[in-house]
Motif scaffolding. Structure first.
Motif, PDB file in Angstrom:
ATOM      1  N   GLY B 183      35.375 -45.376 -20.278  1.00 31.75           N
ATOM      2  CA  GLY B 183      35.039 -46.398 -19.283  1.00 31.75           C
ATOM      3  C   GLY B 183      33.552 -46.466 -19.022  1.00 31.75           C
ATOM      4  N   HIS B 184      33.196 -47.357 -18.120  1.00 35.52           N
ATOM      5  CA  HIS B 184      31.787 -47.621 -17.812  1.00 35.52           C
ATOM      6  C   HIS B 184      31.658 -47.786 -16.304  1.00 35.52           C
ATOM      7  CE1 HIS B 184      28.168 -50.606 -18.372  1.00 35.52           C
ATOM      8  NE2 HIS B 184      27.811 -49.470 -17.806  1.00 35.52           N
ATOM      9  N   LYS B 185      30.865 -46.954 -15.682  1.00 32.28           N
ATOM     10  CA  LYS B 185      30.646 -47.039 -14.236  1.00 32.28           C
ATOM     11  C   LYS B 185      29.193 -47.402 -13.963  1.00 32.28           C
ATOM     12  CE  LYS B 185      34.753 -45.477 -12.801  1.00 32.28           C
ATOM     13  NZ  LYS B 185      35.624 -46.183 -11.838  1.00 32.28           N
ATOM     14  N   LEU B 186      28.971 -47.962 -12.790  1.00 26.59           N
ATOM     15  CA  LEU B 186      27.613 -48.337 -12.385  1.00 26.59           C
ATOM     16  C   LEU B 186      27.320 -47.792 -10.995  1.00 26.59           C
ATOM     17  CD1 LEU B 186      27.364 -52.228 -12.903  1.00 26.59           C
ATOM     18  CD2 LEU B 186      26.638 -50.482 -14.489  1.00 26.59           C
ATOM     19  N   TRP B 187      26.075 -47.501 -10.756  1.00 22.05           N
ATOM     20  CA  TRP B 187      25.541 -47.333  -9.409  1.00 22.05           C
ATOM     21  C   TRP B 187      25.847 -46.051  -8.646  1.00 22.05           C
ATOM     22  CZ3 TRP B 187      21.586 -49.749  -7.475  1.00 22.05           C
ATOM     23  CH2 TRP B 187      21.299 -51.048  -7.895  1.00 22.05           C
ATOM     24  N   PRO B 188      26.696 -45.130  -9.115  1.00 22.56           N
ATOM     25  CA  PRO B 188      26.959 -44.003  -8.222  1.00 22.56           C
ATOM     26  C   PRO B 188      25.670 -43.328  -7.765  1.00 22.56           C
ATOM     27  CG  PRO B 188      28.342 -43.869 -10.136  1.00 22.56           C
ATOM     28  CD  PRO B 188      27.396 -44.997 -10.369  1.00 22.56           C
ATOM     29  N   THR B 189      25.638 -43.006  -6.514  1.00 21.42           N
ATOM     30  CA  THR B 189      24.561 -42.173  -5.995  1.00 21.42           C
ATOM     31  C   THR B 189      24.546 -40.883  -6.803  1.00 21.42           C
ATOM     32  OG1 THR B 189      24.512 -43.055  -3.785  1.00 21.42           O
ATOM     33  CG2 THR B 189      24.050 -40.709  -3.973  1.00 21.42           C
ATOM     34  N   ASN B 190      23.358 -40.430  -7.145  1.00 13.47           N
ATOM     35  CA  ASN B 190      23.161 -39.204  -7.931  1.00 13.47           C
ATOM     36  C   ASN B 190      23.503 -39.366  -9.403  1.00 13.47           C
ATOM     37  OD1 ASN B 190      22.305 -37.883  -5.629  1.00 13.47           O
ATOM     38  ND2 ASN B 190      24.328 -37.063  -5.160  1.00 13.47           N
ATOM     39  N   SER B 191      23.587 -40.607  -9.883  1.00 13.99           N
ATOM     40  CA  SER B 191      23.645 -40.750 -11.344  1.00 13.99           C
ATOM     41  C   SER B 191      22.194 -40.797 -11.843  1.00 13.99           C
ATOM     42  CB  SER B 191      24.460 -41.992 -11.734  1.00 13.99           C
ATOM     43  OG  SER B 191      24.138 -43.104 -10.946  1.00 13.99           O
ATOM     44  N   GLY B 192      21.973 -41.354 -13.021  1.00 12.60           N
ATOM     45  CA  GLY B 192      20.606 -41.332 -13.546  1.00 12.60           C
ATOM     46  C   GLY B 192      20.179 -39.930 -13.927  1.00 12.60           C
ATOM     47  N   GLY B 193      21.155 -39.077 -14.250  1.00  9.22           N
ATOM     48  CA  GLY B 193      20.819 -37.732 -14.722  1.00  9.22           C
ATOM     49  C   GLY B 193      20.769 -36.683 -13.630  1.00  9.22           C
ATOM     50  N   LYS B 196      25.602 -33.011 -11.416  1.00  2.37           N
ATOM     51  CA  LYS B 196      26.196 -32.071 -12.385  1.00  2.37           C
ATOM     52  C   LYS B 196      27.694 -32.276 -12.470  1.00  2.37           C
ATOM     53  CE  LYS B 196      23.453 -28.272 -13.528  1.00  2.37           C
ATOM     54  NZ  LYS B 196      22.713 -27.241 -12.839  1.00  2.37           N
ATOM     55  N   LEU B 197      28.241 -32.951 -11.456  1.00  2.00           N
ATOM     56  CA  LEU B 197      29.694 -33.121 -11.413  1.00  2.00           C
ATOM     57  C   LEU B 197      30.036 -34.515 -10.896  1.00  2.00           C
ATOM     58  CD1 LEU B 197      32.470 -31.643 -11.635  1.00  2.00           C
ATOM     59  CD2 LEU B 197      32.238 -31.093  -9.195  1.00  2.00           C
ATOM     60  N   PHE B 198      30.942 -35.172 -11.608  1.00  2.00           N
ATOM     61  CA  PHE B 198      31.431 -36.482 -11.146  1.00  2.00           C
ATOM     62  C   PHE B 198      32.888 -36.376 -10.766  1.00  2.00           C
ATOM     63  CE2 PHE B 198      28.141 -37.690 -14.234  1.00  2.00           C
ATOM     64  CZ  PHE B 198      27.405 -38.556 -13.455  1.00  2.00           C
ATOM     65  N   VAL B 199      33.274 -37.173  -9.760  1.00  2.00           N
ATOM     66  CA  VAL B 199      34.699 -37.470  -9.669  1.00  2.00           C
ATOM     67  C   VAL B 199      34.804 -38.927 -10.114  1.00  2.00           C
ATOM     68  CG1 VAL B 199      34.876 -38.291  -7.256  1.00  2.00           C
ATOM     69  CG2 VAL B 199      36.814 -37.187  -8.352  1.00  2.00           C
ATOM     70  N   VAL B 200      35.800 -39.190 -10.956  1.00  2.00           N
ATOM     71  CA  VAL B 200      35.902 -40.516 -11.559  1.00  2.00           C
ATOM     72  C   VAL B 200      37.238 -41.155 -11.158  1.00  2.00           C
ATOM     73  CG1 VAL B 200      35.817 -41.820 -13.724  1.00  2.00           C
ATOM     74  CG2 VAL B 200      34.588 -39.644 -13.523  1.00  2.00           C
ATOM     75  N   PRO B 201      37.199 -42.081 -10.209  1.00  2.00           N
ATOM     76  CA  PRO B 201      38.404 -42.846  -9.919  1.00  2.00           C
ATOM     77  C   PRO B 201      38.721 -43.733 -11.131  1.00  2.00           C
ATOM     78  CG  PRO B 201      36.840 -42.998  -8.110  1.00  2.00           C
ATOM     79  CD  PRO B 201      36.116 -42.403  -9.279  1.00  2.00           C
ATOM     80  N   CYS B 202      39.941 -43.673 -11.622  1.00  2.00           N
ATOM     81  CA  CYS B 202      40.266 -44.402 -12.849  1.00  2.00           C
ATOM     82  C   CYS B 202      41.760 -44.721 -12.851  1.00  2.00           C
ATOM     83  CB  CYS B 202      39.878 -43.560 -14.069  1.00  2.00           C
ATOM     84  SG  CYS B 202      40.571 -41.903 -14.061  1.00  2.00           S
ATOM     85  N   ALA B 221      29.088 -33.180 -15.675  1.00  4.50           N
ATOM     86  CA  ALA B 221      28.190 -34.156 -16.302  1.00  4.50           C
ATOM     87  C   ALA B 221      27.842 -33.811 -17.740  1.00  4.50           C
ATOM     88  CB  ALA B 221      26.919 -34.285 -15.481  1.00  4.50           C
ATOM     89  N   GLU B 222      27.853 -32.499 -18.065  1.00  6.52           N
ATOM     90  CA  GLU B 222      27.446 -32.167 -19.446  1.00  6.52           C
ATOM     91  C   GLU B 222      28.594 -32.254 -20.445  1.00  6.52           C
ATOM     92  OE1 GLU B 222      28.015 -28.083 -17.488  1.00  6.52           O
ATOM     93  OE2 GLU B 222      27.391 -30.092 -16.944  1.00  6.52           O
ATOM     94  N   THR B 223      29.765 -32.700 -19.996  1.00  3.77           N
ATOM     95  CA  THR B 223      30.898 -32.826 -20.919  1.00  3.77           C
ATOM     96  C   THR B 223      30.547 -33.810 -22.035  1.00  3.77           C
ATOM     97  OG1 THR B 223      32.289 -32.608 -18.973  1.00  3.77           O
ATOM     98  CG2 THR B 223      33.399 -33.223 -21.008  1.00  3.77           C
TER      99      THR B 223
END
Ligand SMILES: Cc1cc2nc3c(=O)[nH]c(=O)nc-3n(C[C@H](O)[C@H](O)[C@H](O)COP(=O)(O)OP(=O)(O)OC[C@H]3O[C@@H](n4cnc5c(N)ncnc54)[C@H](O)[C@@H]3O)c2cc1C
Lengths: 413, 426
Positions: B183-193, B196-202, B221-223
């Motif tokens: 998938g493709h997500k946009l805008w999460p706060t703390n993205s852009g590198g 270290k950890l995302f929760v991904v609603p999907c 994030a390093e997955t």
């Protein structure tokens, strides 16, 4: 958007003559070609392109000489009857870039005090036009009265502190003032127009060449918007200027406010129109609620209606003010209390309306509106900056007082 | 009034930790952020100046706030188990937001995904243990992100009541004991590198409106297969980086799903009030700072040779501004308390319509007031209003997005109508 802007934002077309319409059309072409069609490039190379596009507008098209009399090589738009045409030009420029618009608005405002009938000052025009409206791009800066500082007792212009002074000395005048905040371009201006108090505390305006060694500029300000205009605080330390560079006729400061409100109003209406175009495109391509076109949602449509309404009425207000200025026989000169007051009422209303239009429209654009990539956020910042400057003191306190004074004959406020 | 601490907050709601937490963070803010924040706009891409301040706030080399939600037995402070978790969060949001709302967002969004596994009654001990070392043992700031928004729109994803998740295009497929996410997500706060950890609603079944198919899956994030774009340049909020994130055949263990079918949708509804309460805290913090700046300004600048604040007309404007700040603060604490009543007999669960809709409504109200009074305050400052030296314009730029994020203003209005008028089709 499949309708032409002028068919949507209708205005009394008869106020603008055919010759003016041709110039206005040229400026629209300039705006579309040099800025609007390449916003991304314009944003990425803003500082450079800001100067280049200003040059092509002012020198190639020649708008630097718009309000000079024909005998001074100008377009001859130096009659109050030209007010609707000049306002239209500012609208076209504002549609492209409010910062270029502000620079032009301030220049025409200052020139209005010198060239506009019936106060055309030929000697002063002879002295200034070749230097400041010639083959090189020149920037003007305006310093109005405003807030004072605690512990200072200053002369006042209708409640506003006048922080600069002029004093006659031999065959000229000496200007003084510390840390004055111009409307625009303090860091780069070639000519300053400063509202000063004379020895009797009476307001007047002084024209101060920027290359005088006793003009000291502070560091360039970082501001919410209009950053290309390079503003900075300015101090005048015993700056000597020729006698003819001081204009002290009754009502001259009011004239400045009248023209400034009209012309900055023009800039903001233009910016509002471009915002309207952008939000219109967005509302036609964005879907919500799992696939409905945004503009077909009644709630979003009502927000879009607010955007259109604010810009539409602002444009009408603008032409109403332009018409008032253009008919001194009906309503008085631009420095009269009536026209000065009306200009402030309408000027402030336009800024509020356009600000509201953009704030509302941004609601529909979500994050895209907030990102530089979509360009609308620049309009939002630029208009807020214009609005704050025009407020002058304490959220328009003097404007409110001027209004109450005119309509209710208040005596002590 | 003595100072900005005197703005009303319902004292009986305040957590016993309030005073201590505030003084520690205020110290940090006054020392590490306030003197530098004017330079943050130019630092939006690299965070050279911003990063060290985060380290001192969040990492163990500083205050160590990033571990606060974790249970003490995993090295945290146990705030996730506290009855005052929302109220404490409100205080944190206020104090950091007073200095810089973007920092407050970036810091508190780190808690956001973690609330799904660390806050009673839904503690997922296995995941808590898995991720505790990442946050509790780090000297430097470590961030997390909640990646909801997708290119086709963020509002619909937050509008689960109406869309049932059918617009979600990020898909998780179970293969053996692994989730495979695309998938493709946009805008999460703390993205852009940053994170270290995302929760991904999907969704586990594209197009489905069955909430059992909605999933919240943790992705380090390093997955392999996770790509973050460069940060976007924005009108404000420089201390928060936002970007595109692509998930291409990203594989994580099956137990990285927060709670499982149905429960994940409930949890997703639960994180919304956290975001809303924190948003109100951010704005209140910014407003408290506005008051500090405005107080100085109207006391030292004059109109008619009198201090601005002594002019009746100007006084009416600044009086209204301060009055609004007072009201907004009361409302924000009420919202926080609504969250903290979740486990009480007289409270409502935070996934309930009552809490979701009332909180959206409060956040909408406070946002509107904040946008309005910051605009007004800039006007009071007149030619100084747009000047960065006065910081009010910075807050004005920053807080506008708080009004627009989390599904936008109109979604708040629709949720209020739905709840208060029992609308059926909105
Ligand atoms: C600084 C910043 C931080 C962010 N942080 C995060 C984050 O941590 N995680 C994350 O996932 N996202 C984040 N976002 C994204 C943000 O939450 C979304 O932009 C927001 O939810 C709106 O989504 P959108 O921009 O896609 O707008 P859209 O979904 O396209 O909606 C646009 C507008 O449509 C209207 N609208 C939508 N639905 C309805 C409806 N049902 N009825 C009427 N009108 C409606 C509203 O006006 C809305 O504002 C962040 C954005 C920014 C700028």
């Amino acid at each position: 958007m499949n309708k032409a802007l002028d068919e949507l934002f209708v205005y009394p077309k008869e106020l603008v003559d055919e010759e003016s319409k041709r110039v206005i059309h040229l400026v629209r072409q300039w705006a579309d070609k040099e800025i609007i069609s390449k916003r991304q490039e314009y944003r990425e190379n803003y500082e450079k392109l800001f100067i280049e596009t200003r040059k092509s507008l002012n020198l190639t098209i020649g708008l630097q000489r718009l309000t000079l009399p024909e005998e001074h090589g100008g377009f001859g738009w130096n009659n109050p009857a030209n007010a609707p045409g000049i306002a239209s030009i500012l609208t076209e420029i504002g549609r492209a870039d409010a910062a270029i618009g502000v620079a032009a608005a301030v220049k025409y405002t200052i020139l209005a005090a010198i060239t506009m009938a019936p106060n055309f000052d030929k000697a002063l025009c002879d002295a200034l036009a070749p230097v400041y409206c010639g083959e090189e791009l020149k920037t003007f800066s305006l310093i109005l009265p405003g807030m004072g500082n605690i512990g200072q007792d200053t002369p006042l212009f209708l409640g506003r502190s006048i922080l600069a002074s002029v004093e006659a000395e031999s065959d000229g005048y000496v200007v003084n003032g510390k840390d004055l905040r111009p409307i625009n371009s303090g860091a780069i201006a070639d000519l300053f127009c400063v509202v000063c108090a004379d020895k009797a505390d009476k307001p007047c305006i002084a024209l101060v060449p920027g290359d005088n060694a006793n003009v000291v500029r502070g560091k360039t300000l970082l501001e919410t918007g209009l950053n290309a205009s390079s503003n900075a605080d300015v101090s005048f330390n015993n700056v000597k200027i020729p006698k003819s560079y001081v204009i002290s006729r009754q009502g001259v400061v009011e004239e400045l406010y009248t023209w400034l409100n009209l012309l900055l109003g023009g800039v903001s209406v233009g910016t509002g129109m471009n915002f309207f175009e952008m939000v219109g495109d967005w509302s036609e391509t964005r879907t919500i609620k799992g696939g409905y076109m945004m503009k077909e949602n009644p709630l979003c449509a009502s927000v879009l209606a607010d955007v259109a309404d604010e810009v539409f009425t602002s444009r009408l207000f603008l032409y109403d003010l332009a018409q008032t200025i253009s008919k001194p026989n009906d309503w008085g000169q631009s420095g009269s209390q009536r026209v000065y007051t009306i200009a402030q009422v309408i000027g402030s209303k336009i800024q509020q309306n356009v600000m509201r239009a953009i704030n509302r429209g941004l609601e529909l654009m979500g994050s895209a509106g907030y990102s530089k990539e979509w360009h609308v956020e620049k309009h939002w910042r630029d208009i807020k900056t214009i609005q704050s400057y025009l407020c002058g003191v304490g959220a328009e306190a003097p404007v409110k007082m001027d209004t109450a004074r005119f309509f209710f004959d208040c005596k002590d406020i | 009034m003595k100072n900005f601490d005197e703005f009303s907050k319902p004292e009986e709601y305040i957590s016993p930790m309030d005073k201590h937490i505030r003084s520690v963070i205020r110290n940090w803010a006054d020392k590490e952020v306030m003197p530098y924040r004017r330079k943050y706009d130019e630092d939006w891409k690299d965070h050279h100046i911003i990063e060290p301040a985060f380290d001192k706030l969040m990492g163990n080399s500083g205050i160590g706030l990033q571990k606060a939600l974790f249970p003490p037995e995993l090295g945290g402070w146990g705030i996730g188990q506290s009855d005052s978790a929302f109220t404490i969060s409100c205080a944190l949001a206020e104090e950091v937001g007073r200095a810089d709302t973007a920092m407050a967002v970036a810091f508190m969004v780190t808690y956001w995904p973690l609330t799904t596994i660390l806050v009673e009654p839904h503690v997922n001990w296995r995941l808590a243990k898995e991720f505790a070392p990442m946050f509790c043992n780090a000297e430097k700031a470590v961030f997390a992100a909640n990646a909801m928004t997708e290119p086709q729109g963020g509002a619909d994803i937050e509008n689960l009541e109406l869309t049932g998740g059918k617009t979600i295009r990020t898909v998780a497929r179970l293969e053996g004991d692994e989730w495979v996410i695309n998938g493709h997500k946009l805008w999460p706060t703390n993205s852009g590198g940053v994170a270290k950890l995302f929760v991904v609603p999907c969704t586990t079944k594209p197009g489905s409106t069955d909430l059992k198919d909605f999933a919240m899956i943790f992705v380090p994030a390093e997955t392999k297969g996770v790509t973050q774009g460069g940060p976007y340049e924005k009108a404000g909020m420089a201390a928060d980086k936002n970007s595109d994130i692509w998930f291409e055949d990203v594989r994580v263990p099956s137990w990285y799903r927060a709670h499982g079918p149905s429960m994940d949708a409930q949890i997703f509804r639960e994180i919304i009030p956290w975001g809303l309460a924190a948003s109100m805290g951010f704005m209140c913090g910014a407003m408290l700072n506005l008051y500090e700046i405005l107080y100085d300004f109207v006391s030292t600048k004059t109109y008619k040779n009198k201090p601005l604040k002594e002019d009746d007309h100007i006084a009416s404007i600044i009086g209204r501004i301060a009055g609004d700040i007072d009201i907004c603060r009361i409302l924000s604490y009420e919202a926080a308390k609504m969250g903290d009543r979740r486990n009480k007999p007289y409270g409502y669960p935070i996934y309930s319509d009552e809490v979701a809709c009332k909180m959206r409504n409060l956040k909408d109200f406070v946002s509107d007031r904040a946008v309005d009074i910051f605009g007004k305050a800039m006007d009071v400052l007149g030619p100084y209003g747009a000047d960065r030296e006065y910081d009010i314009e910075k807050h004005w730029r920053d807080i506008k997005i708080i009004q627009l994020w989390m599904g936008g203003k109109q979604l708040c209005q629709m949720e209020a109508a739905r709840y208060f008028f029992n609308c059926k089709t909105l």
